[in-house]
Write a protein that holds these residues in place. Structure first.
Motif, PDB file in Angstrom:
ATOM      1  N   THR A 145       0.868  -1.185   0.000  1.00  0.00           N
ATOM      2  CA  THR A 145       0.000   0.000   0.000  1.00  0.00           C
ATOM      3  C   THR A 145       0.899   1.228   0.000  1.00  0.00           C
ATOM      4  O   THR A 145       1.860   1.293   0.780  1.00  0.00           O
ATOM      5  CB  THR A 145      -0.913   0.035   1.240  1.00  0.00           C
ATOM      6  N   VAL A 152      -3.450   5.097  -2.000  1.00  0.00           N
ATOM      7  CA  VAL A 152      -4.458   5.829  -1.245  1.00  0.00           C
ATOM      8  C   VAL A 152      -3.992   7.263  -1.043  1.00  0.00           C
ATOM      9  O   VAL A 152      -2.849   7.496  -0.628  1.00  0.00           O
ATOM     10  CB  VAL A 152      -4.713   5.174   0.133  1.00  0.00           C
ATOM     11  N   PHE A 187      -7.289   7.088   7.976  1.00  0.00           N
ATOM     12  CA  PHE A 187      -6.628   6.020   7.234  1.00  0.00           C
ATOM     13  C   PHE A 187      -6.324   4.828   8.136  1.00  0.00           C
ATOM     14  O   PHE A 187      -6.582   3.677   7.782  1.00  0.00           O
ATOM     15  CB  PHE A 187      -5.332   6.545   6.606  1.00  0.00           C
ATOM     16  N   GLU A 238      -8.881   2.024   9.422  1.00  0.00           N
ATOM     17  CA  GLU A 238      -9.187   0.795   8.684  1.00  0.00           C
ATOM     18  C   GLU A 238      -8.627  -0.403   9.448  1.00  0.00           C
ATOM     19  O   GLU A 238      -7.566  -0.325  10.071  1.00  0.00           O
ATOM     20  CB  GLU A 238      -8.565   0.843   7.291  1.00  0.00           C
ATOM     21  N   ASP A 239      -9.337  -1.512   9.364  1.00  0.00           N
ATOM     22  CA  ASP A 239      -8.932  -2.714  10.092  1.00  0.00           C
ATOM     23  C   ASP A 239      -7.916  -3.509   9.268  1.00  0.00           C
ATOM     24  O   ASP A 239      -8.195  -4.594   8.756  1.00  0.00           O
ATOM     25  CB  ASP A 239     -10.159  -3.578  10.390  1.00  0.00           C
ATOM     26  N   THR A 240      -6.702  -2.938   9.135  1.00  0.00           N
ATOM     27  CA  THR A 240      -5.628  -3.573   8.371  1.00  0.00           C
ATOM     28  C   THR A 240      -4.357  -3.566   9.206  1.00  0.00           C
ATOM     29  O   THR A 240      -3.997  -2.534   9.779  1.00  0.00           O
ATOM     30  CB  THR A 240      -5.362  -2.828   7.051  1.00  0.00           C
ATOM     31  N   ARG A 297      -1.718  -0.606  14.306  1.00  0.00           N
ATOM     32  CA  ARG A 297      -1.898  -1.403  13.086  1.00  0.00           C
ATOM     33  C   ARG A 297      -0.621  -2.105  12.642  1.00  0.00           C
ATOM     34  O   ARG A 297      -0.574  -2.665  11.552  1.00  0.00           O
ATOM     35  CB  ARG A 297      -2.399  -0.501  11.952  1.00  0.00           C
TER      36      ARG A 297
END
Length: 243
Positions: free
Chosen positions: A37, A58, A71, A74-76, A123
């Motif tokens: 990403t 993104v 940003f 997000e569940d990443t 994260r």
């Protein structure tokens, strides 16, 4: 000899990955079969890196605390974070420069990198890594770079204590020298080419560096599980030269 480690199954986040060192880093990880990403502010550059690497791109303004919170909401989970956020500001002779330029350099590099790290922590995989992109101006006595030394030196001084505090997450930095990237795009092309030639003659490496060479150092730090609290110079011997 260059290693060809695989990052297959790992998630890589390159903040500031739409051009220059960040984009080169995204390409290297994509070639190593990682799920990549990239973030940036320029939609055209983001589209280009997405098209050329298959990375997810993104639009995120890392100077905006709310944008970062959104940003990272997000569940990443990411295995490796690369902080390539920067602003071409802070250089110039201290006797004549507007000191607001140094403030702009901190606002465009130091604070976004630190704020991004803080926002990203929930994260990041505990077994992963964070790599800051700083600059060798932090440690060489090059006239006209006192402002850059302050910005990058502030980041580099934080690497060891962050590594101790955030363990087992690994914290490192790559410290580039003069690298041929869009960071210099504000200069006229002829002047930039002449400057690169002048630096190249002064450097033990005999030339300025490429973004991919810096990205290779980033890849090494991400892949080496025994490296933490370290700053690796990728500067063609700038610390040995009189620039």
């Amino acid at each position: 000899m260059e290693s060809h480690m695989s990052f297959e199954g790992q998630r890589i986040l390159v903040m500031g990955g739409s051009s220059g060192i960040g984009a080169a880093t995204a390409r290297r990880f994509a070639h190593r079969h990682a799920t990549v990403t990239v973030t940036g502010r320029d939609p055209e550059r983001l589209h280009a890196i997405e098209s050329s690497t298959g990375a997810r791109a993104v639009a995120v303004d890392a100077t905006d605390k709310a944008a970062l919170a959104g940003f990272f909401g997000e569940d990443t989970t990411y295995d490796h974070l690369v902080l390539a956020l920067s602003e071409a500001a802070g250089a110039g002779p201290i006797s004549t420069m507007d000191l607001d330029e140094i403030a702009a350099g901190f606002a465009g590099k130091f604070w976004p990198q630190l704020r991004t790290l803080q926002a990203a922590l929930p994260r990041l995989a505990a077994s992963g890594s964070v790599t800051f992109i700083t600059a060798v101006s932090a440690r060489i006595a090059m006239p006209g770079t006192a402002g850059l030394a302050a910005i990058n030196g502030a980041l580099e001084s934080m690497i060891p204590p962050l590594a101790a505090e955030l363990a087992p997450l690994r914290i490192n930095a790559v410290s580039p020298g003069v690298i041929d990237t869009p960071w210099w795009s504000s200069m006229p092309e002829d002047a930039r080419a002449e400057m690169f030639q002048r630096y190249g003659r002064a450097l033990p490496a005999g030339r300025v560096g490429t973004a991919d060479e810096v990205a290779q150092a980033v890849e090494f730090l991400a892949g080496n599980g025994y490296m933490t609290g370290s700053v690796i110079e990728c500067a063609g011997g700038a610390q040995l030269a009189s620039l």
